[in-house]
Write an enzyme that holds these catalytic residues in place. Structure first.
Site, mmCIF file in Angstrom:
data_model
loop_
_atom_site.group_PDB
_atom_site.id
_atom_site.type_symbol
_atom_site.label_atom_id
_atom_site.label_comp_id
_atom_site.label_asym_id
_atom_site.label_seq_id
_atom_site.Cartn_x
_atom_site.Cartn_y
_atom_site.Cartn_z
ATOM 1 N N GLU A 238 100.497 106.526 130.712
ATOM 2 C CA GLU A 238 101.768 107.200 130.498
ATOM 3 C C GLU A 238 101.745 108.522 131.255
ATOM 4 O O GLU A 238 101.008 109.442 130.888
ATOM 5 C CB GLU A 238 101.978 107.443 129.001
ATOM 6 N N ASP B 102 107.688 116.962 121.825
ATOM 7 C CA ASP B 102 106.277 117.258 122.031
ATOM 8 C C ASP B 102 105.797 118.397 121.154
ATOM 9 O O ASP B 102 106.503 119.384 120.938
ATOM 10 C CB ASP B 102 106.025 117.612 123.501
#
Length: 255
Positions: free
Chosen positions: A46, A57
């Protein structure tokens, strides 16, 4: 058939993916990290697209994104770096970023460069399903790109079934209703959630992310789903030990 599609059809369990932020720890490390992960035996990689407002995040990946942006990373450089490894690795690459990056860069340009670099799968956590249905589904199909949707413990069964119907890669199962980051061991409530999703007998492969940070959490995730994605723990490893010992990290997770 794409590399990722072939992988998902031939390997049924213990699929391991690792996430990293492009341009971290150093601007030129992207290629080294991809090559290191490819050699280490992970199933797919990824590739994170650093962004100034990464809403999904946690602190660790926010930090790595900030460092990468300070290093000068941008989408032009990322595509150049990915193109550098095209044809030299066997591990599928998945891009993970945010819709605003695609809009600012130019949708057609983004998709064209994905195709040119061999990118066949993207994850855009903030892409609304209605926008995907009305516009991006056809756009991505034009360039041979698959979109990955995320589900959380709060996602309704109706929406999960619709995501399953529209998915031609995998479904990203967010392990908790929070941002990314190592969270310790997997809780009973998370296991109940995994069992609920598993009982739906979806056609898509199910890959768990957010909070998978050790062999123990990876093994537990794989008891319920087809595999898992490790992100923050790997970013911390890169921060502490650099890019020369990537196989050491992967071995510590998958044995």
């Amino acid at each position: 058939m794409s590399l990722l599609t072939n992988l998902l059809e031939t390997k049924q369990n213990r699929l391991c993916s690792v996430y990293f932020s492009s341009g971290f720890p150093k601007l030129e490390d992207t290629v080294k990290i991809i090559q290191g992960l490819d050699a280490s035996g992970v199933d797919f990689i990824e590739v994170g697209l650093p962004y100034s407002d990464p809403m999904a995040d946690g602190e660790t990946i926010q930090y790595s994104s900030a460092v990468a942006l300070k290093n000068g990373i941008n989408l032009d450089i990322i595509f150049e770096q990915i193109n550098e490894v095209k044809g030299t690795i066997n591990t599928p690459l998945v891009l993970m970023g945010y819709l605003n990056q695609v809009l600012k860069y130019g949708e057609e340009k983004f998709c064209q460069l994905c195709q040119d670099c061999g990118i066949e799968t993207v994850i855009l956590p903030d892409l609304p399903m209605i926008e995907y249905e009305n516009h991006y589904k056809a756009l991505f199909a034009k360039y041979g790109i698959s979109n990955v949707f995320l589900i959380t413990p709060q996602t309704s069964e109706e929406r999960i079934l619709k995501i399953d119907e529209m998915s031609d890669a995998f479904i990203y199962v967010v392990a908790s209703s929070s941002i990314t980051g190592a969270k310790g061991e997997i809780s009973q409530s998370q296991i109940d959630y995994f069992n609920r999703i598993k009982a739906m007998n979806l056609k898509s492969k199910l890959i768990i992310g957010f909070g998978i940070s050790s062999k123990s959490t990876f093994d537990t995730a794989c008891d319920y789903m087809n595999g898992a994605i490790i992100g923050s723990a790997f970013v911390n490893f890169l921060k502490d030990k650099g890019v020369a010992r990537i196989d050491e990290f992967v071995t510590s997770i998958i044995g």
